[in-house]
Design an enzyme around this catalytic site. Sequence first.
Site, mmCIF file in Angstrom:
data_model
loop_
_atom_site.group_PDB
_atom_site.id
_atom_site.type_symbol
_atom_site.label_atom_id
_atom_site.label_comp_id
_atom_site.label_asym_id
_atom_site.label_seq_id
_atom_site.Cartn_x
_atom_site.Cartn_y
_atom_site.Cartn_z
ATOM 1 N N ILE A 609 0.818 -1.227 0.000
ATOM 2 C CA ILE A 609 0.000 0.000 0.000
ATOM 3 C C ILE A 609 0.844 1.265 0.000
ATOM 4 O O ILE A 609 0.325 2.366 -0.155
ATOM 5 C CB ILE A 609 -0.969 0.042 1.209
ATOM 6 C CG1 ILE A 609 -0.216 -0.182 2.515
ATOM 7 C CG2 ILE A 609 -2.098 -0.955 1.038
ATOM 8 C CD1 ILE A 609 -1.056 0.084 3.745
ATOM 9 N N GLU A 613 10.607 4.514 4.203
ATOM 10 C CA GLU A 613 12.050 4.650 3.985
ATOM 11 C C GLU A 613 12.784 3.331 4.142
ATOM 12 O O GLU A 613 13.765 3.060 3.472
ATOM 13 C CB GLU A 613 12.630 5.669 4.974
ATOM 14 C CG GLU A 613 13.847 6.309 4.395
ATOM 15 C CD GLU A 613 14.782 6.862 5.472
ATOM 16 O OE1 GLU A 613 15.530 7.748 5.134
ATOM 17 O OE2 GLU A 613 14.768 6.402 6.629
ATOM 18 N N GLY A 615 11.407 0.245 3.768
ATOM 19 C CA GLY A 615 10.901 -0.878 2.980
ATOM 20 C C GLY A 615 9.436 -0.655 2.658
ATOM 21 O O GLY A 615 8.861 0.400 2.954
ATOM 22 N N GLU A 616 8.821 -1.677 2.074
ATOM 23 C CA GLU A 616 7.429 -1.528 1.677
ATOM 24 C C GLU A 616 6.484 -1.470 2.882
ATOM 25 O O GLU A 616 6.790 -2.010 3.940
ATOM 26 C CB GLU A 616 6.984 -2.725 0.826
ATOM 27 C CG GLU A 616 7.380 -2.630 -0.615
ATOM 28 C CD GLU A 616 8.590 -3.501 -0.911
ATOM 29 O OE1 GLU A 616 8.854 -4.419 -0.105
ATOM 30 O OE2 GLU A 616 9.276 -3.230 -1.913
ATOM 31 N N VAL A 617 5.368 -0.831 2.623
ATOM 32 C CA VAL A 617 4.284 -0.879 3.604
ATOM 33 C C VAL A 617 3.177 -1.715 2.953
ATOM 34 O O VAL A 617 2.770 -1.435 1.832
ATOM 35 C CB VAL A 617 3.758 0.528 3.950
ATOM 36 C CG1 VAL A 617 2.658 0.447 4.998
ATOM 37 C CG2 VAL A 617 4.896 1.418 4.430
ATOM 38 N N ASP A 728 6.978 16.634 13.527
ATOM 39 C CA ASP A 728 6.735 16.516 12.087
ATOM 40 C C ASP A 728 5.241 16.364 11.814
ATOM 41 O O ASP A 728 4.811 15.527 11.040
ATOM 42 C CB ASP A 728 7.518 15.324 11.514
ATOM 43 C CG ASP A 728 7.618 15.404 9.994
ATOM 44 O OD1 ASP A 728 7.255 16.459 9.419
ATOM 45 O OD2 ASP A 728 8.035 14.409 9.373
HETATM 46 P P1 AMP Z 1 5.242 5.782 6.459
HETATM 47 O O1 AMP Z 1 6.524 5.117 6.254
HETATM 48 O O2 AMP Z 1 4.691 5.582 7.802
HETATM 49 O O3 AMP Z 1 5.236 7.224 6.045
HETATM 50 O O4 AMP Z 1 4.205 5.035 5.459
HETATM 51 C C1 AMP Z 1 4.260 5.164 4.084
HETATM 52 C C2 AMP Z 1 2.885 5.115 3.469
HETATM 53 O O5 AMP Z 1 2.244 3.894 3.782
HETATM 54 C C3 AMP Z 1 1.958 6.166 4.042
HETATM 55 O O6 AMP Z 1 2.071 7.388 3.365
HETATM 56 C C4 AMP Z 1 0.594 5.544 3.854
HETATM 57 O O7 AMP Z 1 0.115 5.793 2.572
HETATM 58 C C5 AMP Z 1 0.895 4.078 4.008
HETATM 59 N N1 AMP Z 1 0.594 3.665 5.381
HETATM 60 C C6 AMP Z 1 1.431 3.667 6.424
HETATM 61 N N2 AMP Z 1 0.818 3.206 7.533
HETATM 62 C C7 AMP Z 1 -0.427 2.912 7.154
HETATM 63 C C8 AMP Z 1 -1.549 2.387 7.855
HETATM 64 N N3 AMP Z 1 -1.508 2.118 9.157
HETATM 65 N N4 AMP Z 1 -2.684 2.217 7.186
HETATM 66 C C9 AMP Z 1 -2.754 2.515 5.868
HETATM 67 N N5 AMP Z 1 -1.721 2.999 5.165
HETATM 68 C C10 AMP Z 1 -0.566 3.197 5.791
#
Ligand code: AMP
Length: 961
Positions: A609, A613, A615-617, A728
């Site tokens: 999704i 930074e 890896g994948e989410v 932030d």
């Molecule tokens: P982050 O590394 O936390 O900035 O996450 C990167 C991207 O993953 C975010 O901009 C969201 O689009 C998606 N994401 C992160 N955490 C979630 C979550 N709990 N539910 C849905 N999408 C998420």
Amino acid sequence: MGDLGWVAYPKNGWEEIGEVDEDYAPIHTYQVCRVMEQNQNNWLHTNWILTEGAQRVFIELKFTLRDCNSLPGGVGTCKETFNMYYYETNGDEEEIEDGEMRDGTGMTEEEDRLMKESRYIKIDTIAADESFTELDLGDRVMKLNTEVRDLGPLTRKGFYLAFQDLGACIALVSVRVFYKRCPFLVKSLAEFPDTIPGSEASQLVEVVGHCVNNSLPLYEPPRMHCSTEGEWLVPIGKCVCQPGFEEINGSCKVCKMGFYRSLLDSLACSKCPPHSVARQTGATSCSCEDGYYKIDSDPPNMACTRPPSAPRNAISNVNETSVFLEWSVPMETGGRKDVRYNILCRRVLPDGRGLEECGPNVRFLPRRVALSNTSVMVADLQSHTNYSFLLEAVNGVSELAKDHAKQYVSLNVTTNQAGIVVRKGHTEKSSIALSWAEPDRPNGIILEYEIKYFEKEQDSSYTIIKSKETEMVVEGLKPSSVYIFQVRARTSAGYGAFSRRFEFQTSPYCEYITATSERTQALIVAVAITLALVLLAVVAGFLLSGRRCGYSKAKQDPEEEKMHFHNGHIKFPGVRTYIDPLTYEDPNQAVHEFAQEIDVSFISIERIIGAGEFGEVCSGPLRLPGKREIQVAIKTLKAGYTEQQRRDFLWEASIMGQFNHPNIIRLEGVVTKSKPVMIITEYMENGSLDTFLKKNDGQFTVIQLVGMLRGIASGMRYLSDMGYVHRDLAARNILVNSNLVCKVSDFGLSRVLEDDPEAAYTTRGGKIPIRWTAPEAIAYRKFTSASDVWSYGIVMWEVMSYGERPYWEMSNQDVIKAIEESYRLPGPMDCPEALYHLMMDCWQRERSNRPKFDEIVCLLDKLIRNPSSLKKLVNSSHRWDLWVCFFCLFTVGEWLDSIKMGRYTELFMEGGYSSLETVAQMTSEDLRRVGVNLAGHQKKIITNIQEMRVHMNSTNSTVNI
Ligand code: AMP
């Protein structure tokens, strides 16, 4: 013999016979004894019997009856009963009818009898309890039977009785006809007349009694009930002697002189109470002796009373311009308990010119007249003035005692120097303006004042500030708190005494917006004009010189970071404090302290999704044993990481795991025992807020947007209460779930900033998301909850402009400079004024003036509850977006993009409108010619062109200046 004159028929039936009773006294009887003959029907009629109004009469018969078995032979026709009949009439018909009727109708005597007998009604068949035999007769023992029957209801004046014999041997010795009555009675001073009962057997006749002379019914007229047996039953009510009389032996006797009886419910006449007399008999009250009085509410048995004497032992106690007066109760209360005190206050005029009543400005506590206590406080007298007080005692009869000379006690008092009276002026949530008057006779020239204050009931620590003026604003106070203030003056002779205590309260949290809104509005107008021009010059300067402007370096304080966590936040009891994972020597320990280890077998990865930074989410279901399956987001740490990267990655989980709030992203756990290492959080269906808003531009109601902002503020309030500074906060770091609930995410201190593409390196080396960061945090890394509030203001702006980029395409340096010069973002299009005021407050340069998160939540709640407060939108003249765009966007294409009309760029170019200056001259006609045919689009572009002209004119004039 023959006295009764009863009529027998037939003549050989009943016979009137004289006999002797068992005592040989002669008696009359009617007898019949034709037992040997067939078909007997012998009638004996009485004469007319008057009822005398009785409705039920009793008939007592005494008779003897021969036992048929004792008769020799012929028992076949012998009877042992006879019948009794009656016939009601209003007059003695027998007399009238006997001759006349029969003659007139031609009836035979026989027929006439039969007709008459047919009118009789049977009362009963009478049998003997005891019959007698021949033998009895011989013994001369009369076996006399007595039978009683009652008859009713009777309605006529009288009736006849008749006895029918059908062949018995009877001697009727006595017929007694009677009725019962309730006899005249006097009971409870009421007379009840002789009364005839009702006709029904168990009927009660209610009789109202008549009160005897000089008596009255008490509460209700007395009543009794007459029964059919002639007895008085169920007495109700009674009579009592009227006032001035008393009951003696069932009658009312007049009260003697010197006695009175006033009330119906007192029984006997009473002696007059002290100081009163009754000069005549039959007194209902006693009159007071001369000089004594009674008021209406005094009870009759209370002595007559008189006014009290003067109060005693009066003393005064002067405190500056107040006097406390105290006295003792009078020697003589006049026999009453309702003694009250009045104060007469008079000012002694200078030079013995007499006395003058104290005016209405003098205050009496609790009041001046009708004091029940023996003291009073007299305040607000003039300083250094003589006063004369007269103290008077009064009671309930003082008013009546007109000729009674008033008795006073007097007190002469001289007031002192007046104390300083402190008054409250403009009040805000953290400040109160005070003012006071200079003391009227200071001991020399006043050099300065000292203001002492402390929070009420916290007098162990107080603050003293000095002022040369007679007013000042005390700042740094807590909202909604009561403070005590005291002021004293200093002359060359030293300090005077502190004034008395004055209690004032600061405004509540929620009021700050109204308090500051005036300021903000003024600021908007002033800043709109002047600072716009300054920025114009700055931007122009940058453009011309092509130089990037640096900004001042500040020395970095290594302690500062720690202070962010523990200082400057209000700690509420019961709220945990955030623990910096740095305090753990082993970062793994911190992770396992705050995050639950999840077995990877419970997680399924289904989709990618996003990209983080490290890896994948991804997302997928989490099936923990014994728990409901939930969707989760899975952040992974890509392979080949260093130990430092692993630590940084898990750092976020160590922080997130400490929080538990509906507006903070919830950590489900971590996977560290297998690879890849993962952080598992709740899944937020709508992803990050900035993208979500851009995707849904203009789709939400203001209330929905404010609801989102409220959620974010609530999460931030929780973080600040925990002592955590986010650093932030931006729409990109807020996640939105399917219910539009916004949750704060992206925790991790320095890592966050490294991670954030918006974060730029500052001249101090740190990476900071300039557009979202408060100036003090940019300048000297002063990150606090107050700097988070600044960022929150930017998030508000992002939300209200549906994900617009703050400060558009201005460079970070321009933004820093603009903020330095007090420029602030303009209100987004269609943004409610109240929200823009709140943003502007979040962007106060002085961080202590920014609202706290709890205040923000409180205000947003108020706006949500009262949606009409969101109706007023930011005035378009305060919207500087067009102005900003004019200077930060240079091409017609960029301008059209900014108003979402980019599709017409080519047409504008083709039509020869390639510069903003030419566009600014366009008319609706020009637009049509160019090819903008949709009326809505024409309108939008024309409106923006008009605004552009206004701003162009204002900037031109600036340039001239
Ligand atoms: P982050 O590394 O936390 O900035 O996450 C990167 C991207 O993953 C975010 O901009 C969201 O689009 C998606 N994401 C992160 N955490 C979630 C979550 N709990 N539910 C849905 N999408 C998420």
